[in-house]
Enzyme design. Sequence first.
Site: not given
Length: 434
Positions: A42-43
């Site tokens: 999850g960026h």
Amino acid sequence: MSTENVAVIGLQWGDEGKGKVVDALAKACRYVVRFCGGANAGHTVNVAGERFALHLIPCGILHEDVCNVVGNGVVFDPVVALEEIRGLRERGVSIGPENLAVSQAAHVVMPWHKLQDTLSERSLGRGKIGTTARGIGPCYADKANRSTAIRVGDLAQPDVLREKVLHVADIRNRIFAAVYGAEPMDAEEVSEEYAECGRQLAGMIRDTGRMLRRAIHRRERILFEGGQGSMLDIDHGTYPFVTSSSVTACGVPSGAGVPPAAVGQVVGVVKAYCSRVGSGPFPTEQANPIGDRLRERGREYGTTTGRPRRCGWLDTFALRYTADLSGVTELALSLLDVLTGLEELKVCTGYRVAGRAADAFAPDLMADAECTYQTLPGWQRSVSDCRAFDELPAEAQQYVRCVSELVGRPVGVISVGPDRQQTIVYQTKVRGLA
Ligand code: IMP
């Protein structure tokens, strides 16, 4: 061969702030490539006050003229990817075969992988790994198993896909019913849903390894975007409390289909403190008001699952190991602003195990390690508006120098806030970061 290529690797347990570094570098690269993991990543990238959370699509998607590649080493969930593509398009990001390619050899995360992840974690109770429940481990297990695997290339061939889905779903339905008492999945429905995903992704399914090797010959610059963090690496992390892929720079060549020498510079992203989601050893953990404060100030809640992250002091003993493992050429120090306001700061410099100082780091030491700390003075003045190293309070400068010395690497850039401009360019040698 171009050594201008660069890999961005997390040196802790993920959530180091890799997205911001990748986003900054992407504009100076032709390709941005994911090589490991899947929708467990999850960026978060902030652009002009807008927050983008990306899970499967490489961060380069927010830049024009960047070709984004999901490499063969990734486990690809087409349902999540298409949802993400839809969301990005709604916000004005254009996505098509010209800027997104998915390896035909990447493995597909199927509904039974997600179900198995959840059921198996549930059955483990307190001994669970604490996975993201995205089906990552079960999908990599099928990859290694071969006869029960489905690859992205299969999505584009509905007849082949249907045959495989019917075969695997039948096996899984029987196992899940016997072991977990679970309801059967409708194989025809799954087959149709995934064939539809294949139709929507049609032009984007490519031989991405060949694409990248051609790019290398043409000297077009590639950015390899790491997922997770080195201590979660399947081979080199805190096994079994790890993810199921090779997330260090060692994983780039096989996960992207490029020769090892194609990985030039390696930026190791380090958060100014530590966090970990899920189970497993964490010697510098502060399960106390200091940890709570880091969690609140650092907004340490999972991008993918929303779970509160465990927080603690920086561990430079472990960092030297992960930096060596990936051949890190410089560090990117993130979230320095989160430390503002603490009276004093501790940095772990070594472990004592069974009363004796450990002479070298190994992940297996972590479970029984007692940390040796160096204490440094904190700073009270906000660093969020600092744009040069010498604008930082003297104590913050001291902290950065100390980390650099203990890890044995220069600090290329320092992040003092979530926005693109909240970055201090310090000792970087990477074109595009300066
Ligand atoms: P899995 O990758 O979902 O199998 O989870 C295995 C372990 O890795 C769990 O402790 C997860 O919390 C952790 N993990 C996986 N991906 C990430 C990530 O991108 N950031 C932080 N932790 C992660």
